[in-house]
Scaffold this active site. Structure first.
Site, PDB file in Angstrom:
ATOM      1  N   LYS A  23     -40.024 -85.082 -85.676  1.00 28.45           N
ATOM      2  CA  LYS A  23     -38.641 -85.270 -86.066  1.00 28.45           C
ATOM      3  C   LYS A  23     -38.673 -85.503 -87.674  1.00 28.45           C
ATOM      4  O   LYS A  23     -39.849 -85.780 -88.190  1.00 28.45           O
ATOM      5  CB  LYS A  23     -38.021 -86.340 -85.472  1.00 28.45           C
ATOM      6  N   ASP A 150     -38.753 -95.266 -82.019  1.00 27.10           N
ATOM      7  CA  ASP A 150     -38.432 -93.971 -81.979  1.00 27.10           C
ATOM      8  C   ASP A 150     -38.462 -93.178 -80.900  1.00 27.10           C
ATOM      9  O   ASP A 150     -38.334 -92.116 -80.351  1.00 27.10           O
ATOM     10  CB  ASP A 150     -39.315 -93.248 -83.142  1.00 27.10           C
TER      11      ASP A 150
HETATM   12  O1  C5P Z   1     -40.901 -99.858 -83.191  1.00 28.86           O
HETATM   13  P1  C5P Z   1     -42.181 -99.509 -83.676  1.00 28.86           P
HETATM   14  O2  C5P Z   1     -43.517-100.233 -82.914  1.00 28.86           O
HETATM   15  O3  C5P Z   1     -42.174 -98.059 -83.972  1.00 28.86           O
HETATM   16  O4  C5P Z   1     -42.085-100.031 -85.040  1.00 28.86           O
HETATM   17  C1  C5P Z   1     -43.080-100.363 -85.963  1.00 28.86           C
HETATM   18  C2  C5P Z   1     -42.831-101.392 -86.981  1.00 28.86           C
HETATM   19  O5  C5P Z   1     -41.846-101.009 -87.683  1.00 28.86           O
HETATM   20  C3  C5P Z   1     -42.091-102.736 -86.324  1.00 28.86           C
HETATM   21  O6  C5P Z   1     -43.222-103.764 -86.110  1.00 28.86           O
HETATM   22  C4  C5P Z   1     -41.447-103.193 -87.388  1.00 28.86           C
HETATM   23  O7  C5P Z   1     -42.394-104.184 -88.259  1.00 28.86           O
HETATM   24  C5  C5P Z   1     -40.865-102.126 -88.033  1.00 28.86           C
HETATM   25  N1  C5P Z   1     -39.619-101.624 -87.781  1.00 28.86           N
HETATM   26  C6  C5P Z   1     -38.518-102.442 -87.866  1.00 28.86           C
HETATM   27  N2  C5P Z   1     -37.214-101.892 -87.696  1.00 28.86           N
HETATM   28  C7  C5P Z   1     -36.906-100.837 -86.974  1.00 28.86           C
HETATM   29  C8  C5P Z   1     -38.044-100.284 -86.610  1.00 28.86           C
HETATM   30  C9  C5P Z   1     -39.402-100.572 -86.924  1.00 28.86           C
HETATM   31  O8  C5P Z   1     -38.699-103.475 -88.956  1.00 28.86           O
HETATM   32  N3  C5P Z   1     -35.794-100.616 -86.539  1.00 28.86           N
END
Ligand code: C5P
Length: 303
Positions: A23, A150
């Protein structure tokens, strides 16, 4: 529920081949920090036709046998293996034969293109189909969000979305398919967590100014909407991101932007404008500079 068309059942129903698309974020606004530590976002995501391939085989041998052509990703902590475990525990399905899962990577890793999230989300769709849809799309999204912000977008069939909340609240949008997407990835791996942690307004109360087409429910899009709040954070640490962006704009891109937390930058080129051979030449030139980490692709529309 209809089968998303990038899932193909083969032969005797025991093998599935899945295309897991990357994406790009055509815009990404951060509205502030949430009490759960994540950031509240408003982002428009478009699946693009740069895909990993996943095959699932049912085997007599019990358990999950996972392998990947990129050995650094082949461990049991891969998001794909976690997705399988989560699916079976949520589905409460009786133990049956095992699964052999093979992942072939084309999407660069830690690149802002959602590669790992797509592998996991697409696999959830594949397993759901294999078991005759024990879950609705909404239920699959709830499973997917446990794997990452995501992942939900890749667990649903729609190919373009407005995502809000952490990224898990989705509303389908029309595809932006009148552009070529020229992607350039500098060979640095960027941690999403690091980028969010270093976003300047992390502790502030920024209210992004949202234009017409970025409001929830709006389906229109203008190139002026292209903006990524995380771009400056990654660009400061890796100036090459800015260099790539300038190169794409100088080469005639209608717009260029870093995707997600980066460092991949994409340039948009109108499809009806000019002939494709000049774009191939541009891609080839950039390829020489950026070690062949360049892709000329289109919106992924599931066809
Ligand atoms: O959700 P995911 O594990 O992919 O996100 C990785 C890191 O990115 C999270 O631990 C967080 O620190 C940050 N993040 C965030 N806000 C979001 C998505 C991700 O702070 N909406």
């Amino acid at each position: 529920m209809t089968c998303p068309c990038y899932i193909c059942k083969v032969a005797d129903n025991t093998m599935i081949t899945l295309r897991a698309p990357a994406k790009v974020n055509v815009y990404l606004h951060i509205l502030g920090k949430r009490s759960d530590g994540y950031h509240e976002v408003v982002t428009r995501m478009q699946k693009i036709d740069l895909c990993d391939t996943i095959t699932i085989d049912e085997t007599e041998e019990p358990g999950i046998a996972f392998n990947c052509d990129d050995e650094t990703l082949a461990g049991d902590d891969n998001l794909v293996v976690r997705a399988v475990r989560l699916f079976y525990s949520a589905a409460n399905l009786p133990a049956r034969q095992g699964l052999a899962i093979r992942l072939e990577k084309n999407i660069p890793v830690a690149a802002g293109l959602g590669g790992g999230s797509s592998d996991a989300g697409t696999l959830l769709q594949g397993l759901n189909m294999l078991h005759d849809y024990p879950f609705s799309e909404d239920e699959l999204v709830r499973i997917a969000q446990q794997l990452g912000s995501d992942v939900p977008f890749f667990a649903v069939a729609c190919t373009a979305t407005l995502a809000t909340g952490r990224g898990e609240c989705l509303s389908a949008l029309g595809d932006l398919d009148d552009y070529w997407y020229l992607l350039v990835n500098p060979a640095v791996a960027v941690s999403t967590k690091w980028v969010f942690d270093n976003y300047a307004l992390t502790s502030g109360k920024k209210k992004s100014k949202l234009f017409g087409s970025q409001k929830k429910g709006s389906t229109t899009f203008s190139l002026d909407d292209m903006h990524n709040d995380l771009e400056l954070v990654t660009m400061k640490r890796y100036p090459v991101v800015g260099e790539i962006k300038n190169s794409l704009l100088e080469a005639g891109a209608e717009a260029a932007l870093m995707s997600g937390s980066g460092p991949t930058v994409f340039g948009l080129f109108k499809r009806e404008k000019g002939d494709i051979s000049s774009l191939y030449k541009l891609a080839e030139c950039l390829s020489e500079v950026y070690d062949r980490r360049v892709w000329l692709t289109r919106a992924y529309t599931g066809a």
